[in-house]
Every structure is written in structure tokens, then in C-alpha cells.
Motif scaffolding. Structure first.
Motif, PDB file in Angstrom:
ATOM      1  N   THR A  56       0.975  -1.131  -0.042  1.00  0.00           N
ATOM      2  CA  THR A  56       0.051   0.155   0.065  1.00  0.00           C
ATOM      3  C   THR A  56       0.832   1.234   0.126  1.00  0.00           C
ATOM      4  O   THR A  56       1.891   1.359   0.900  1.00  0.00           O
ATOM      5  CB  THR A  56      -0.857   0.068   1.352  1.00  0.00           C
ATOM      6  OG1 THR A  56      -1.902  -1.229   1.142  1.00  0.00           O
ATOM      7  CG2 THR A  56      -1.928   1.110   1.421  1.00  0.00           C
ATOM      8  N   ARG A  57       0.858   2.106  -0.893  1.00  0.00           N
ATOM      9  CA  ARG A  57       1.396   3.163  -0.997  1.00  0.00           C
ATOM     10  C   ARG A  57       0.680   4.416  -1.149  1.00  0.00           C
ATOM     11  O   ARG A  57      -0.528   4.366  -1.761  1.00  0.00           O
ATOM     12  CB  ARG A  57       2.488   3.325  -2.050  1.00  0.00           C
ATOM     13  CG  ARG A  57       3.549   2.091  -2.064  1.00  0.00           C
ATOM     14  CD  ARG A  57       4.437   2.510  -0.973  1.00  0.00           C
ATOM     15  NE  ARG A  57       5.485   1.691  -0.705  1.00  0.00           N
ATOM     16  CZ  ARG A  57       5.728   0.516  -0.042  1.00  0.00           C
ATOM     17  NH1 ARG A  57       4.696   0.536   0.990  1.00  0.00           N
ATOM     18  NH2 ARG A  57       6.244  -0.268   0.460  1.00  0.00           N
ATOM     19  N   THR A  58       1.308   5.687  -1.250  1.00  0.00           N
ATOM     20  CA  THR A  58       0.757   6.919  -1.528  1.00  0.00           C
ATOM     21  C   THR A  58       1.255   7.434  -2.644  1.00  0.00           C
ATOM     22  O   THR A  58       2.430   7.870  -2.844  1.00  0.00           O
ATOM     23  CB  THR A  58       0.636   8.095  -0.332  1.00  0.00           C
ATOM     24  OG1 THR A  58       0.078   7.393   0.798  1.00  0.00           O
ATOM     25  CG2 THR A  58       0.053   9.384  -0.933  1.00  0.00           C
ATOM     26  N   VAL A  59       0.403   7.633  -3.791  1.00  0.00           N
ATOM     27  CA  VAL A  59       0.913   8.278  -4.995  1.00  0.00           C
ATOM     28  C   VAL A  59       0.757   9.646  -5.183  1.00  0.00           C
ATOM     29  O   VAL A  59      -0.518  10.204  -4.993  1.00  0.00           O
ATOM     30  CB  VAL A  59       0.300   7.756  -6.349  1.00  0.00           C
ATOM     31  CG1 VAL A  59       0.779   8.398  -7.415  1.00  0.00           C
ATOM     32  CG2 VAL A  59       0.618   6.342  -6.301  1.00  0.00           C
ATOM     33  N   SER A  60       1.651  10.576  -5.000  1.00  0.00           N
ATOM     34  CA  SER A  60       1.467  12.252  -5.076  1.00  0.00           C
ATOM     35  C   SER A  60       1.811  12.873  -6.310  1.00  0.00           C
ATOM     36  O   SER A  60       2.854  12.354  -6.971  1.00  0.00           O
ATOM     37  CB  SER A  60       2.462  12.684  -3.964  1.00  0.00           C
ATOM     38  OG  SER A  60       2.069  12.165  -2.546  1.00  0.00           O
ATOM     39  N   GLY A  61       1.431  14.028  -6.446  1.00  0.00           N
ATOM     40  CA  GLY A  61       1.573  14.778  -7.450  1.00  0.00           C
ATOM     41  C   GLY A  61       1.272  16.257  -7.278  1.00  0.00           C
ATOM     42  O   GLY A  61       0.542  16.422  -6.226  1.00  0.00           O
ATOM     43  N   THR A  62       2.089  17.090  -7.834  1.00  0.00           N
ATOM     44  CA  THR A  62       1.842  18.534  -7.698  1.00  0.00           C
ATOM     45  C   THR A  62       1.367  19.129  -9.122  1.00  0.00           C
ATOM     46  O   THR A  62       1.440  18.502 -10.027  1.00  0.00           O
ATOM     47  CB  THR A  62       3.244  19.264  -7.657  1.00  0.00           C
ATOM     48  OG1 THR A  62       4.149  19.008  -8.237  1.00  0.00           O
ATOM     49  CG2 THR A  62       3.711  18.761  -6.166  1.00  0.00           C
ATOM     50  N   TYR A  63       0.753  20.404  -9.188  1.00  0.00           N
ATOM     51  CA  TYR A  63       0.337  20.797 -10.319  1.00  0.00           C
ATOM     52  C   TYR A  63       1.453  21.867 -10.894  1.00  0.00           C
ATOM     53  O   TYR A  63       1.528  22.988 -10.758  1.00  0.00           O
ATOM     54  CB  TYR A  63      -0.880  21.993  -9.843  1.00  0.00           C
ATOM     55  CG  TYR A  63      -1.811  21.299  -8.878  1.00  0.00           C
ATOM     56  CD1 TYR A  63      -2.458  20.137  -9.122  1.00  0.00           C
ATOM     57  CD2 TYR A  63      -2.288  22.141  -7.646  1.00  0.00           C
ATOM     58  CE1 TYR A  63      -3.298  19.565  -8.238  1.00  0.00           C
ATOM     59  CE2 TYR A  63      -3.230  21.508  -6.780  1.00  0.00           C
ATOM     60  CZ  TYR A  63      -3.657  20.182  -7.075  1.00  0.00           C
ATOM     61  OH  TYR A  63      -4.726  19.751  -6.227  1.00  0.00           O
ATOM     62  N   ALA A  64       2.245  20.810 -11.279  1.00  0.00           N
ATOM     63  CA  ALA A  64       3.457  21.347 -12.283  1.00  0.00           C
ATOM     64  C   ALA A  64       4.245  22.279 -11.445  1.00  0.00           C
ATOM     65  O   ALA A  64       4.900  23.092 -11.664  1.00  0.00           O
ATOM     66  CB  ALA A  64       2.873  22.163 -13.310  1.00  0.00           C
ATOM     67  N   GLY A  65       4.460  21.802 -10.078  1.00  0.00           N
ATOM     68  CA  GLY A  65       5.246  22.501  -9.124  1.00  0.00           C
ATOM     69  C   GLY A  65       4.542  23.826  -8.351  1.00  0.00           C
ATOM     70  O   GLY A  65       5.443  24.743  -7.983  1.00  0.00           O
ATOM     71  N   LYS A  66       3.370  24.371  -8.828  1.00  0.00           N
ATOM     72  CA  LYS A  66       2.916  25.478  -8.449  1.00  0.00           C
ATOM     73  C   LYS A  66       1.796  25.364  -7.753  1.00  0.00           C
ATOM     74  O   LYS A  66       0.677  24.489  -8.098  1.00  0.00           O
ATOM     75  CB  LYS A  66       2.683  26.525  -9.799  1.00  0.00           C
ATOM     76  CG  LYS A  66       3.827  26.617 -10.576  1.00  0.00           C
ATOM     77  CD  LYS A  66       3.406  27.463 -11.946  1.00  0.00           C
ATOM     78  CE  LYS A  66       4.885  27.600 -12.817  1.00  0.00           C
ATOM     79  NZ  LYS A  66       4.378  28.370 -14.092  1.00  0.00           N
TER      80      LYS A  66
END
Length: 285
Positions: free
Chosen positions: A242-252
Motif C-alpha cells: 500500500t502506497r501513496t501516489v503524490s503529484g503537484t500541479y506542475a510545481g505551482k
């Protein structure tokens, strides 16, 4: 999965372990494919990586193999060999070679287990290390010499492949999103999906969000009315974890306003179609 092997030349984070030389050198030494996904049901197959030297210097390279897993932070953790780990049963040719400036070199591998392997996924990491020059006087004086190290992952499967999973949670704020997932099948599973952000007043509605064209590329084209978008990271989630997949909005982070974040796609065989509203207050941290 077909009994024939499949090459995946996509930029999954696990595939390219990196260069000790930093960002500039990263583009100067390359490997393809970055991930090799194969079937062991027919052990007669051979496979190949190709290493490219885009620098103006000749290189000497040594290839090695390691048993590995991913830790809780999704970082590669080298494991000791076992009787059935693929680092014991993978044949590499050549093991050491010269890589002239502007040239490339194929490195072939074959997996020949001498013991029965359990059904499911087996993994081996192939490392490509630069060997220091034998004569240091040939190096430019007062130059900091940085050596490269590249890693390419091999995922090998015995029997039918199941990339099943569950999506446990979807959370988003002005900085990015976090998707809690579990890989429930017998093979490493990744997201194939996108995120799109609209001012809430411009959101077209559930199930009506078009695909982002050329996501995360310089010529990416967002759907009409969207202010940001891109791929959901294809983070490798090993079977049974089980993991958390994280993302940002193009770093902004998002500026003050009210937004709807649409996340769609699949995690293995688990569909994703989620919308999250975010209200970013003025002066919020």
C-alpha cells in the motif's frame, strides 16, 4: 501479458536511478528502454538495453545486478541474493566495455533460472557504473570529475500476470493531490491517468472532462477552460503493498479561488473518476 517481452520506454521514476553528476550530465548518458518487462514462461528469450554516450568523452562502463525492493518511501532498497533471486540467474553480455563519445552500446541479458521460480513477479536491477580513468593525469586539472550511475529495472513474470488494485483514498489541496492505493495482484501496478484543474464555475461536469493532449510535454494542450493538468505519476507500487501516489500541479500551488480537480484513469484494473473541490483563501499558506 503476452509470452513475448514488452519494452517500456517511459519515464517511470524507478527505472532511472540517476546520475551522480547531477542534472546537466543526466541528459548526456541515457539508457533505453528504461524498464524491461518480460515473461519467464519461455526462458529462451534474450533481451537488450542500449546505453548512449552523448558526451565528448569516452567512457568505461561496468554492469552489475542486484536483488531489490522498494521501501515505504518508494526508494530502491538493495537486498541480499537468495536462491531464487534473479541476480543469480541473469546472464549479462558484455559485463564491462568502452563507450566512445557519441556512440552507443547494446547490453544483452538472458534469464536462465536453474531452480523453479514461484508464480508471480521477480525483479532484478541492472546498474551501469562508470569506471574511473586508470590514468588520472589524463583528466583536466582542477576539474571535479563526477561519475555516472544508471539503473534499469527488470520485471520478470512467471505465469499469468494480474495488475489489480484498489484506490483507498483521494485527497487534494492547493499544493497537489495524494492517492492512497494498494496493489492487490501479483505484479507491479501503476497509474495510467490524468489530472485536470478548472475554476469551479468552468467545470464541465462529471464524465465530461476531455483528455489532456501530450500531457507533461512542452506542447501539452489543456481542455478548454482548464488552468492546469498533466499525468498522474506512474509510481511503481509493488504487489501486496500500500502506497501513496503524490503529484503537484506542475510545481505551482493554486492561487486564491475556488477550483475543481478532476482525476481520471486506472490503477491497474481499478478505475478512477474523482472530483475534489478546493477553496483557496486569500493569504493562505
Amino acid at each position: 501479458m503476452s509470452r513475448t517481452h514488452r519494452f517500456r520506454s517511459i519515464g517511470w521514476a524507478l527505472a532511472l536511478i540517476g546520475l551522480m553528476a547531477g542534472g546537466a550530465a543526466r541528459a548526456q548518458i541515457a539508457i533505453s528502454p528504461q524498464i524491461l518487462d518480460v515473461s519467464l514462461d519461455d526462458p529462451s528469450h534474450t533481451y537488450a538495453f542500449r546505453l548512449y554516450n552523448y558526451t565528448t568523452e569516452d567512457k568505461r562502463v561496468r554492469v552489475s545486478l542486484n536483488n531489490w525492493t522498494l521501501d515505504a518511501d518508494n526508494q530502491v532498497q538493495v537486498l541480499p541474493p537468495t536462491e531464487t533471486s534473479l541476480d543469480r540467474w541473469t546472464i549479462i553480455n558484455p559485463v564491462e566495455f568502452d563507450l566512445p563519445a557519441g556512440k552507443s552500446q547494446a547490453v544483452r541479458l538472458a534469464i536462465r533460472p536453474a531452480v523453479p521460480l514461484a508464480a508471480g513477479e521477480h525483479r532484478v536491477m541492472t546498474y551501469f557504473d562508470e569506471i574511473p580513468l586508470a590514468d588520472p593525469t589524463k583528466e583536466a586539472p582542477a576539474t571535479l570529475r563526477a561519475r555516472f550511475r544508471l539503473g534499469a529495472a527488470v520485471y520478470a513474470h512467471v505465469g499469468p500476470v494480474s495488475r489489480s488494485g484498489t484506490i483507498n483514498s483521494v485527497v487534494a489541496d492547493k499544493h497537489g493531490f495524494k492517492l492512497g492505493v494498494t496493489a492487490t495482484g501479483n505484479a507491479t501496478t501503476r497509474f495510467d491517468g490524468q489530472y485536470v484543474i478548472y475554476p469551479t464555475r468552468a467545470f464541465p461536469g462529471k464524465g465530461k472532462v476531455p483528455a489532456v493532449e501530450n500531457p507533461d510535454l512542452p506542447d501539452m494542450k489543456l481542455p478548454p477552460g482548464a488552468i492546469a493538468g498533466g499525468r498522474i505519476p506512474a509510481t511503481a507500487v509493488l504487489p501486496g503493498t500500500t502506497r501513496t501516489v503524490s503529484g503537484t500541479y506542475a510545481g505551482k500551488p493554486l492561487s486564491p479561488g475556488r477550483y475543481t480537480v478532476n482525476l481520471s484513469g486506472h490503477f491497474g484494473d481499478a478505475p478512477l473518476d474523482a472530483q475534489t473541490e478546493i477553496n483557496v483563501a486569500a493569504g493562505s499558506g
